[in-house]
Scaffold this motif. Structure first.
Motif, PDB file in Angstrom:
ATOM      1  N   ASP A  64      20.961  -1.648  -2.377  1.00 19.68           N
ATOM      2  CA  ASP A  64      20.753  -2.316  -3.658  1.00 19.68           C
ATOM      3  C   ASP A  64      21.705  -3.498  -3.808  1.00 19.68           C
ATOM      4  O   ASP A  64      22.377  -3.886  -2.844  1.00 19.68           O
ATOM      5  CB  ASP A  64      20.886  -1.318  -4.811  1.00 19.68           C
ATOM      6  CG  ASP A  64      22.289  -0.717  -4.939  1.00 19.68           C
ATOM      7  OD1 ASP A  64      23.260  -1.282  -4.372  1.00 19.68           O
ATOM      8  OD2 ASP A  64      22.428   0.321  -5.626  1.00 19.68           O
ATOM      9  N   SER A  65      21.785  -4.047  -4.999  1.00 22.97           N
ATOM     10  CA  SER A  65      22.597  -5.252  -5.225  1.00 22.97           C
ATOM     11  C   SER A  65      24.084  -5.010  -5.016  1.00 22.97           C
ATOM     12  O   SER A  65      24.849  -5.958  -4.828  1.00 22.97           O
ATOM     13  CB  SER A  65      22.373  -5.790  -6.643  1.00 22.97           C
ATOM     14  OG  SER A  65      21.033  -6.209  -6.808  1.00 22.97           O
ATOM     15  N   GLU A  66      24.513  -3.739  -5.058  1.00 26.52           N
ATOM     16  CA  GLU A  66      25.911  -3.404  -4.815  1.00 26.52           C
ATOM     17  C   GLU A  66      26.138  -2.848  -3.413  1.00 26.52           C
ATOM     18  O   GLU A  66      27.213  -2.327  -3.117  1.00 26.52           O
ATOM     19  CB  GLU A  66      26.386  -2.403  -5.857  1.00 26.52           C
ATOM     20  CG  GLU A  66      26.385  -2.968  -7.271  1.00 26.52           C
ATOM     21  CD  GLU A  66      26.803  -1.952  -8.305  1.00 26.52           C
ATOM     22  OE1 GLU A  66      27.990  -1.955  -8.699  1.00 26.52           O
ATOM     23  OE2 GLU A  66      25.951  -1.137  -8.712  1.00 26.52           O
ATOM     24  N   GLY A  67      25.123  -2.970  -2.566  1.00 22.60           N
ATOM     25  CA  GLY A  67      25.238  -2.497  -1.191  1.00 22.60           C
ATOM     26  C   GLY A  67      25.037  -1.014  -1.022  1.00 22.60           C
ATOM     27  O   GLY A  67      25.191  -0.486   0.079  1.00 22.60           O
ATOM     28  N   ASN A  68      24.677  -0.303  -2.114  1.00 26.47           N
ATOM     29  CA  ASN A  68      24.558   1.151  -2.058  1.00 26.47           C
ATOM     30  C   ASN A  68      23.195   1.601  -1.542  1.00 26.47           C
ATOM     31  O   ASN A  68      22.186   0.912  -1.710  1.00 26.47           O
ATOM     32  CB  ASN A  68      24.776   1.751  -3.447  1.00 26.47           C
ATOM     33  CG  ASN A  68      26.169   1.488  -3.987  1.00 26.47           C
ATOM     34  OD1 ASN A  68      27.157   1.655  -3.270  1.00 26.47           O
ATOM     35  ND2 ASN A  68      26.260   1.075  -5.237  1.00 26.47           N
ATOM     36  N   PHE A  69      23.173   2.789  -0.965  1.00 21.82           N
ATOM     37  CA  PHE A  69      21.922   3.413  -0.552  1.00 21.82           C
ATOM     38  C   PHE A  69      22.073   4.920  -0.653  1.00 21.82           C
ATOM     39  O   PHE A  69      23.182   5.464  -0.644  1.00 21.82           O
ATOM     40  CB  PHE A  69      21.547   3.021   0.883  1.00 21.82           C
ATOM     41  CG  PHE A  69      22.489   3.559   1.929  1.00 21.82           C
ATOM     42  CD1 PHE A  69      22.280   4.809   2.519  1.00 21.82           C
ATOM     43  CD2 PHE A  69      23.606   2.824   2.322  1.00 21.82           C
ATOM     44  CE1 PHE A  69      23.155   5.310   3.471  1.00 21.82           C
ATOM     45  CE2 PHE A  69      24.495   3.321   3.287  1.00 21.82           C
ATOM     46  CZ  PHE A  69      24.265   4.569   3.848  1.00 21.82           C
ATOM     47  N   ILE A  70      20.949   5.615  -0.734  1.00 24.50           N
ATOM     48  CA  ILE A  70      20.938   7.071  -0.661  1.00 24.50           C
ATOM     49  C   ILE A  70      19.650   7.507   0.018  1.00 24.50           C
ATOM     50  O   ILE A  70      18.572   6.976  -0.264  1.00 24.50           O
ATOM     51  CB  ILE A  70      21.104   7.719  -2.053  1.00 24.50           C
ATOM     52  CG1 ILE A  70      21.215   9.240  -1.904  1.00 24.50           C
ATOM     53  CG2 ILE A  70      19.970   7.327  -2.989  1.00 24.50           C
ATOM     54  CD1 ILE A  70      21.709   9.942  -3.165  1.00 24.50           C
ATOM     55  N   LEU A  71      19.775   8.457   0.932  1.00 14.93           N
ATOM     56  CA  LEU A  71      18.647   9.045   1.641  1.00 14.93           C
ATOM     57  C   LEU A  71      18.602  10.516   1.249  1.00 14.93           C
ATOM     58  O   LEU A  71      19.573  11.254   1.473  1.00 14.93           O
ATOM     59  CB  LEU A  71      18.826   8.883   3.149  1.00 14.93           C
ATOM     60  CG  LEU A  71      19.017   7.434   3.631  1.00 14.93           C
ATOM     61  CD1 LEU A  71      19.459   7.408   5.086  1.00 14.93           C
ATOM     62  CD2 LEU A  71      17.734   6.632   3.446  1.00 14.93           C
ATOM     63  N   GLU A  72      17.494  10.946   0.672  1.00 20.81           N
ATOM     64  CA  GLU A  72      17.428  12.274   0.055  1.00 20.81           C
ATOM     65  C   GLU A  72      16.431  13.173   0.773  1.00 20.81           C
ATOM     66  O   GLU A  72      15.738  12.768   1.699  1.00 20.81           O
ATOM     67  CB  GLU A  72      17.046  12.122  -1.418  1.00 20.81           C
ATOM     68  CG  GLU A  72      18.041  11.290  -2.228  1.00 20.81           C
ATOM     69  CD  GLU A  72      17.602  11.074  -3.652  1.00 20.81           C
ATOM     70  OE1 GLU A  72      18.334  11.518  -4.562  1.00 20.81           O
ATOM     71  OE2 GLU A  72      16.527  10.474  -3.853  1.00 20.81           O
ATOM     72  N   ASN A  73      16.381  14.431   0.299  1.00 20.88           N
ATOM     73  CA  ASN A  73      15.421  15.439   0.781  1.00 20.88           C
ATOM     74  C   ASN A  73      15.570  15.711   2.276  1.00 20.88           C
ATOM     75  O   ASN A  73      14.581  15.845   3.005  1.00 20.88           O
ATOM     76  CB  ASN A  73      13.983  15.007   0.469  1.00 20.88           C
ATOM     77  CG  ASN A  73      13.766  14.758  -1.007  1.00 20.88           C
ATOM     78  OD1 ASN A  73      14.245  15.526  -1.846  1.00 20.88           O
ATOM     79  ND2 ASN A  73      13.068  13.679  -1.325  1.00 20.88           N
ATOM     80  N   LEU A  74      16.821  15.795   2.708  1.00 22.34           N
ATOM     81  CA  LEU A  74      17.104  16.000   4.127  1.00 22.34           C
ATOM     82  C   LEU A  74      17.451  17.458   4.413  1.00 22.34           C
ATOM     83  O   LEU A  74      18.034  18.153   3.564  1.00 22.34           O
ATOM     84  CB  LEU A  74      18.268  15.109   4.560  1.00 22.34           C
ATOM     85  CG  LEU A  74      18.060  13.607   4.399  1.00 22.34           C
ATOM     86  CD1 LEU A  74      19.359  12.863   4.698  1.00 22.34           C
ATOM     87  CD2 LEU A  74      16.936  13.114   5.295  1.00 22.34           C
TER      88      LEU A  74
END
Length: 377
Positions: A64-74
């Motif tokens: 996102d605009s702040e460089g964040n990410f999340i990968l879920e349901n793993l």
């Protein structure tokens, strides 16, 4: 040779939606993190995040605009993570089996640690090498730049006189001795050699380099056509005329040359993500989506027209040139062959220790230029 801007938008949309399309895993666990520049501080937005298990893509997303990410349901397995913005990359192995009391594996900040091959040609009035240095493209031990710096005045003994109505402008000097030319060839040898040009993924042409080598601009055209990325500002437009076929493609440059006279403008930012990036990360206020652009030469190059089907404009503001007052677009990116070009009528502020708003704009657009390589791969 021209690529439609629709293709770019389709690509971005595809990436944005691809997480749902490729997420075949189900579970209670997540991986989160933040993608940043090599200095460990500056977020990189719209970077591609890919998660693999045993070599198979499991999920992908964008930062996102702040460089964040999340990968879920793993599921609680081992994964390989790859994050990239063009050829600025990092990778990491993640074993969710290490989680005990939490369901999210927080990687915190992940700095870029794989760089493209970069060449910067020096100029009197633009020092993009300062921006590259400030975001951490340097050896952490020696402080030496992790890119090649080429003397823009070294054209095999030919005159280094620059043209223009303001030839007596004060020459901006580099404060950092590490940012002096560091290769054994000059701009003349460089632009005359397709082999030398092909050694680099990105080439930066600073405003104020020597202009006596424009007859070799066809080599730059071939370089970009074959997948290279080219940055050029203000007076370096001379080296883009071959690529634009004298204004028949992409951009046309206003004549008479260097007729821009306004030194500052309140320019509208045309990319919402750039607005968020400035505001959320640097507390740079963007009232009515505008910022102050105050890094023009006393005689800067105006872009007359551009093709909206092949070119992305970034900024738009009222300026004065050739006794005319009207609004103009001030920075552009476009695809050419298998590569891409960034051109700006303004450039960096020199001799400052802290990054200015203009330099942040340049930083953002450089990463957008770098990502154009991915579009054509």
């Amino acid at each position: 040779m021209k690529k439609s801007i629709v293709f770019l938008l389709v690509f971005i949309t595809a990436l944005s939606c691809s997480k749902d399309q490729t997420n075949n895993s189900s579970g209670d666990y997540s991986i989160s993190g933040k993608f940043v520049t090599p200095n460990g501080l500056d977020p990189v937005s719209k970077a591609s995040v890919k998660l693999y298990k045993d070599g198979t893509l499991v999920q992908d997303a964008l930062t996102d605009s702040e460089g964040n990410f999340i990968l879920e349901n793993l599921s609680k397995d081992s994964y390989d993570l790859s994050i990239s913005k063009g050829q600025f990359r990092t990778s990491k192995s993640v074993d969710l089996s290490d989680l005990i009391d939490a369901f999210t594996f927080d990687l915190d900040s992940l700095p870029i640690d794989e760089l493209p091959s970069i060449a910067v040609v020096t100029g009197y009035y633009d020092h993009i090498e300062e921006v590259l240095h400030n975001i951490g493209l340097v050896d952490p031990t020696t402080g030496e730049p992790l890119f090649d710096i080429i003397d823009g005045q070294d054209v095999a003994g030919r005159s280094t006189v620059h043209h223009g109505r303001h030839q007596n402008n004060a020459v901006a000097k580099r404060d950092n001795p590490m940012l002096e030319p560091n290769v054994d060839f000059g701009f003349g040898d460089f632009i005359e050699s397709p082999t030398l040009l092909a050694n680099y993924d990105i080439i930066f042409l600073n405003c104020g380099l020597n202009e006596y080598k424009v007859e070799f601009a066809n080599n730059l055209n071939d370089y970009v056509t074959n997948g290279g990325l080219l940055y050029a500002t203000d007076w370096a437009f001379e080296y883009l005329v071959y690529i634009t076929q004298g204004g028949a493609d992409y951009l046309s440059f206003y004549e008479p040359d260097r007729s821009g006279t306004s030194l500052s403008t309140e320019a509208e930012i045309l990319d919402p993500t750039l607005i968020d990036w400035l505001d959320l990360n640097y507390d740079i206020e963007v009232p009515n989506a505008t910022v102050t652009i105050d890094e023009f030469l006393g005689s800067w190059q105006v872009v007359d027209t551009y093709d909206p089907t092949t070119v992305i404009p970034w900024l738009y503001g009222p300026v004065e040139y050739d006794d005319i007052s009207e609004s103009k677009h001030l920075a552009y990116t476009f695809l050419h062959g298998d590569g891409g070009v960034l051109y700006s009528s303004f450039h960096t502020e020199n001799n400052t220790s802290d990054a200015t708003t203009v330099e942040r704009l340049m930083q953002y657009m450089v990463f957008e230029l770098a990502d154009m390589k991915v579009i054509v791969e």
